[in-house]
Design an enzyme around this catalytic site. Structure first.
Site, PDB file in Angstrom:
ATOM      1  N   CYS A  35      38.053  10.707  27.556  1.00  0.00           N
ATOM      2  CA  CYS A  35      39.425  10.703  28.098  1.00  0.00           C
ATOM      3  C   CYS A  35      39.405   9.860  29.381  1.00  0.00           C
ATOM      4  O   CYS A  35      38.583  10.106  30.280  1.00  0.00           O
ATOM      5  CB  CYS A  35      39.890  12.125  28.399  1.00  0.00           C
ATOM      6  N   CYS A  81      37.301  19.751  36.992  1.00  0.00           N
ATOM      7  CA  CYS A  81      37.020  18.715  36.021  1.00  0.00           C
ATOM      8  C   CYS A  81      35.808  17.830  36.301  1.00  0.00           C
ATOM      9  O   CYS A  81      35.937  16.612  36.408  1.00  0.00           O
ATOM     10  CB  CYS A  81      38.248  17.832  35.839  1.00  0.00           C
ATOM     11  N   CYS A 135      39.354  11.459  33.027  1.00  0.00           N
ATOM     12  CA  CYS A 135      38.553  12.670  33.285  1.00  0.00           C
ATOM     13  C   CYS A 135      37.174  12.305  33.802  1.00  0.00           C
ATOM     14  O   CYS A 135      36.519  11.392  33.290  1.00  0.00           O
ATOM     15  CB  CYS A 135      38.443  13.471  31.987  1.00  0.00           C
ATOM     16  N   CYS A 194      30.237  14.445  28.335  1.00  0.00           N
ATOM     17  CA  CYS A 194      31.197  14.636  27.241  1.00  0.00           C
ATOM     18  C   CYS A 194      31.349  13.322  26.498  1.00  0.00           C
ATOM     19  O   CYS A 194      31.301  12.250  27.100  1.00  0.00           O
ATOM     20  CB  CYS A 194      32.553  15.072  27.813  1.00  0.00           C
ATOM     21  N   CYS A 208      35.344  29.725  34.699  1.00  0.00           N
ATOM     22  CA  CYS A 208      35.500  28.496  33.921  1.00  0.00           C
ATOM     23  C   CYS A 208      34.103  27.996  33.586  1.00  0.00           C
ATOM     24  O   CYS A 208      33.296  27.788  34.491  1.00  0.00           O
ATOM     25  CB  CYS A 208      36.283  27.460  34.734  1.00  0.00           C
ATOM     26  N   GLU A 211      28.478  22.425  35.877  1.00  0.00           N
ATOM     27  CA  GLU A 211      29.310  23.142  36.834  1.00  0.00           C
ATOM     28  C   GLU A 211      29.938  24.366  36.190  1.00  0.00           C
ATOM     29  O   GLU A 211      30.242  24.360  35.009  1.00  0.00           O
ATOM     30  CB  GLU A 211      30.465  22.236  37.279  1.00  0.00           C
TER      31      GLU A 211
HETATM   32  N1  SAH Z   1      37.319  18.946  26.379  1.00  0.00           N
HETATM   33  C1  SAH Z   1      38.302  19.973  26.609  1.00  0.00           C
HETATM   34  C2  SAH Z   1      38.146  20.661  27.964  1.00  0.00           C
HETATM   35  C3  SAH Z   1      38.358  19.707  29.084  1.00  0.00           C
HETATM   36  S1  SAH Z   1      38.960  20.233  30.635  1.00  0.00           S
HETATM   37  C4  SAH Z   1      39.697  19.375  26.515  1.00  0.00           C
HETATM   38  O1  SAH Z   1      39.821  18.161  26.407  1.00  0.00           O
HETATM   39  O2  SAH Z   1      40.663  20.137  26.531  1.00  0.00           O
HETATM   40  C5  SAH Z   1      40.484  21.007  30.413  1.00  0.00           C
HETATM   41  C6  SAH Z   1      41.727  20.195  30.683  1.00  0.00           C
HETATM   42  O3  SAH Z   1      41.686  19.477  31.929  1.00  0.00           O
HETATM   43  C7  SAH Z   1      41.994  19.163  29.614  1.00  0.00           C
HETATM   44  O4  SAH Z   1      43.349  19.261  29.261  1.00  0.00           O
HETATM   45  C8  SAH Z   1      41.730  17.865  30.338  1.00  0.00           C
HETATM   46  O5  SAH Z   1      42.418  16.795  29.745  1.00  0.00           O
HETATM   47  C9  SAH Z   1      42.216  18.180  31.729  1.00  0.00           C
HETATM   48  N2  SAH Z   1      41.723  17.286  32.781  1.00  0.00           N
HETATM   49  C10 SAH Z   1      40.588  16.558  32.815  1.00  0.00           C
HETATM   50  N3  SAH Z   1      40.490  15.877  33.966  1.00  0.00           N
HETATM   51  C11 SAH Z   1      41.595  16.184  34.688  1.00  0.00           C
HETATM   52  C12 SAH Z   1      42.057  15.809  35.984  1.00  0.00           C
HETATM   53  N4  SAH Z   1      41.361  15.000  36.763  1.00  0.00           N
HETATM   54  N5  SAH Z   1      43.234  16.332  36.417  1.00  0.00           N
HETATM   55  C13 SAH Z   1      43.943  17.180  35.638  1.00  0.00           C
HETATM   56  N6  SAH Z   1      43.544  17.582  34.418  1.00  0.00           N
HETATM   57  C14 SAH Z   1      42.392  17.082  33.939  1.00  0.00           C
END
Ligand code: SAH
Length: 347
Positions: free
Chosen positions: A115, A339, A118, A111, A104, A90
């Site tokens: 987390c 995300c 996510c 990944c 973005c 995406e």
């Molecule tokens: N791997 C990188 C980029 C990920 S996306 C990282 O971990 O930073 C960027 C941000 O979005 C990260 O802070 C991630 O934790 C957050 N994120 C992921 N899923 C999310 C969600 N459903 N709602 C809000 N933030 C989210």
């Protein structure tokens, strides 16, 4: 067949030179692709015809295609791309009132960081993207701006590396792609307008700092103490909060750029007064900016967005503690533009 966008500008020049052709042809091709937004060699009208077909035999320009294009009423547009091996990624275009046009981008299919909240990591890592696949996202999104030409604001102005994947786990592909993004012959986006968001890999943060380019770094902290952070970010269990903050300070010292700490706010999990208090204690006196991101619910996962009151209370405590805080609501959440959600949705 070679992927044109996987070639560095030097490699492309070498291709011409090896064939006894002038090296400036490389620059012409490059400008057609980025400035002229041309997708076929045949359209590169200042190249001799024979050279156009020679190039078409040797190189492919796009290896991915748009399989879904969604638009939200806040101006956000999201593309689902299918790669040559049928994997899907995406990328997103975000518009704001200050005429910023932000792309973005994703750096991996899936990944490995896991987390828990996510969508991108739910099925683990499939593979790294190649540089050309990262650059293609920029070209696809730039094309969405074509119709704004009359208003004169048709260029991408900012980039966030916040799509699928962990960027610092794929620096070998990301760094050449960012070189193209920042090059005047490429997209010409200043390095200061590019934000790389990482889960917090200290070795990767230091390697990025060594590049000596003023990229803005955002580190996903989500918790002030190791026990809670390890629950939310399992891949971080070998990495302490202290070591992440130390690497972030090194980044600041080396690049002069303040690091943003991202704190995804999850109802009842990390949004209570004691969590805010711990964060204040931990970050006191550090040159950090805090980005609080109210959680964007992912279908099938049990996590919830905190109430507006809980968010305000959390942020209020941080500000009273002297921290520099911004609240970031994700744009485009109604089209699943946050995300890694689109790739997982039913097509
Ligand atoms: N791997 C990188 C980029 C990920 S996306 C990282 O971990 O930073 C960027 C941000 O979005 C990260 O802070 C991630 O934790 C957050 N994120 C992921 N899923 C999310 C969600 N459903 N709602 C809000 N933030 C989210």
């Amino acid at each position: 067949m070679l992927h044109l966008l996987d070639q560095t500008p030097d490699q492309l020049q070498a291709w011409f030179v090896e064939r006894g052709l002038p090296s400036y042809r490389a620059g012409q091709v490059w400008r057609w692709v980025f400035g002229g937004r041309v997708a076929e060699f045949e359209q590169m009208t200042d190249l001799p015809r024979a050279l156009r077909s020679q190039l078409a035999d040797a190189f492919g320009i796009f290896t991915s295609r748009v399989v879904k294009h969604q638009q939200a009423d806040d101006g956000t547009e999201k593309l689902l791309l299918e790669l040559a091996d049928a994997q899907r990624i995406e990328c997103v275009l975000l518009r704001d009132d200050q005429e910023h046009r932000t792309i973005c981008i994703s750096t991996q299919v899936g990944c490995a960081m896991g987390c828990v909240f996510c969508a991108s990591g739910l099925d683990g890592l499939v593979r790294n993207l190649r540089s050309g696949e990262i650059i293609e996202q920029m070209l696809h999104v730039q094309r969405l701006l074509g119709s704004e030409t009359e208003r004169g604001d048709q260029r991408l102005s900012h980039m966030v590396v916040m799509g699928m994947g962990e960027p610092l786990a794929n620096l070998d592909a990301l760094l050449p792609a960012l070189a193209v993004a920042t090059s005047p012959d490429g997209l010409g986006i200043g390095a200061r307008r590019i934000t790389i968001s990482t889960v917090g890999l200290p070795a990767g943060i230091r390697r990025l700092a060594e590049q000596d380019r003023p990229y803005h770094l955002a580190v996903s902290l989500h918790a002030a103490d190791d026990a809670l952070r390890n629950r939310l970010v399992p891949a971080g269990s070998k990495v302490s909060v202290a070591s992440i903050l130390a690497a972030s300070e090194d980044y600041f010292e080396k690049t002069g750029r303040r690091v943003t700490l991202e704190y995804g706010l999850l109802a009842d999990l990390n949004d209570r007064p004691e969590h805010a208090g711990r964060l204040v204690t931990r970050l006191q006196g550090r040159p950090a900016l805090i980005n609080v991101i109210p959680y964007n619910p992912v279908p099938g996962l049990p996590y919830r967005r905190p109430t507006a009151a809980a968010t305000a209370r959390f942020v209020g405590t941080l500000r009273q503690g002297g921290l520099n805080v911004k609240i970031r609501y994700r744009k485009g959440d109604r089209i699943g533009a946050a995300c890694g959600q689109l790739r997982r949705g039913r097509q």
